[in-house]
Design an enzyme around this catalytic site. Sequence first.
Site, PDB file in Angstrom:
ATOM      1  N   CYS A 186       0.820  -1.209   0.000  1.00 16.31           N
ATOM      2  CA  CYS A 186       0.000   0.000   0.000  1.00 16.31           C
ATOM      3  C   CYS A 186       0.858   1.265   0.000  1.00 16.31           C
ATOM      4  CB  CYS A 186      -0.995  -0.031   1.160  1.00 16.31           C
ATOM      5  SG  CYS A 186      -2.376   1.146   0.936  1.00 16.31           S
ATOM      6  N   GLU A 221      -3.487  -8.879   3.200  1.00 18.42           N
ATOM      7  CA  GLU A 221      -3.234  -9.417   4.545  1.00 18.42           C
ATOM      8  C   GLU A 221      -4.371  -9.133   5.520  1.00 18.42           C
ATOM      9  OE1 GLU A 221      -2.023  -5.149   5.028  1.00 18.42           O
ATOM     10  OE2 GLU A 221      -1.978  -6.640   3.425  1.00 18.42           O
ATOM     11  N   HIS A 241      -4.478  -4.592   0.274  1.00 22.10           N
ATOM     12  CA  HIS A 241      -4.242  -5.170   1.597  1.00 22.10           C
ATOM     13  C   HIS A 241      -4.752  -6.609   1.649  1.00 22.10           C
ATOM     14  CE1 HIS A 241      -2.698  -1.729   3.851  1.00 22.10           C
ATOM     15  NE2 HIS A 241      -3.575  -0.966   3.225  1.00 22.10           N
ATOM     16  N   SER A 281      -7.919   0.206   0.905  1.00 22.49           N
ATOM     17  CA  SER A 281      -8.315   1.275   1.816  1.00 22.49           C
ATOM     18  C   SER A 281      -7.283   2.386   1.685  1.00 22.49           C
ATOM     19  CB  SER A 281      -8.371   0.751   3.264  1.00 22.49           C
ATOM     20  OG  SER A 281      -8.710   1.791   4.159  1.00 22.49           O
ATOM     21  N   LYS A 341     -12.184   8.253  -0.999  1.00 22.73           N
ATOM     22  CA  LYS A 341     -11.402   7.110  -0.551  1.00 22.73           C
ATOM     23  C   LYS A 341     -11.792   5.844  -1.308  1.00 22.73           C
ATOM     24  CE  LYS A 341     -10.092   4.635   3.677  1.00 22.73           C
ATOM     25  NZ  LYS A 341     -10.281   4.555   5.150  1.00 22.73           N
TER      26      LYS A 341
END
Length: 345
Positions: free
Chosen positions: A142, A237, A235, A192, A163
């Site tokens: 990210c 993870e 992301h 995000s 966003k």
Amino acid sequence: MPIKIPNNLPARKMLESENIFVMHQTRANTQQIRPLRLLLLNLMPTKITTETQLARLLGNTPLQVELELLMMKSHVSKNTPEEHMLAFYKTFDEVREQNFDGLVITGAPVEKLEFEQVEYWEELCEIFAWSKTHVTSTFHICWAAQAALYYHYGIKKYPLEKKLFGVFRHQVTHKNSILFRGFDDTFLVPHSRHTTIRKEEVLAAKGLKILAESDEAGIYAISTDGGTQIFITGHSEYDADTLDREYRRDRDAGLPIEIPRNYYPDDDDTKAPMSTWRSSAHMLYSNWLNYFVYQITPYDLALIGGTCPPNTPTCPEDEEQCPYFSADMRQCTLEKQPKKAPGKA
């Protein structure tokens, strides 16, 4: 094979409850193998959560992994107890003379700032430079991916109108990519972030390949030739409830936030979200560890970033007979020595 982490790290109990094999130091010392040495530079505010998420993925492979945690000396964590940081984290000064098989650098909630405005930017740039000579492959996540692309290639980040928040469908666009070997034609990844990079700037940079992207979320994965640097904009993870916790945190604080897209069943935030990206996340990290770390890194860590050892003064005529040649990457993993001319001593 297991992941080896500090004995009292909070992630241990969680991983063991999930049947992830976590090895104690005493048992690791009895195995006649060299574990992969991985360094995790954790820039996230919720460090214990991030440690657990990444240890879960890095530990789910046939390889024995030894994980060390790194923090920024120029930044004091406000959301993690000081005793935890002192007990489990090292500073860059403590590892700068060491070599590692792999480095993972996480995202950070500083993307609205210009890179140079981030308080630890100079220290991070030093780590970026160090990674090129002391690490076999570095995996950026990210904001760290955007920061590294800016540092190494001058690729800028740009603010989004709103966003990018939710779970988005992606496609592998570099069809022979071994980082995405075994992936389905499409796969899901959480995002995000408030900023993005532009495709034309990536394509203009020498030595970069776009591996996967999304119609909605843009570029997802970029690699250098040889895979010494991997840049991931999402992301994978994240836990199933991570976006939910981010959404409720911002909503309860009165911040402008929309419901995460493609996340809650029927887009109803009263229903529990489900992880739809877990299997691809495990495959991503497994492929990185296998193809870009394990199969590339030398057995002797001292050789990372160097040249062939002194007792190998020339490259063999058949380079595939050299122990430092990677068949998958089709290249020597070290700086090649000149071949001897025929008939010369």
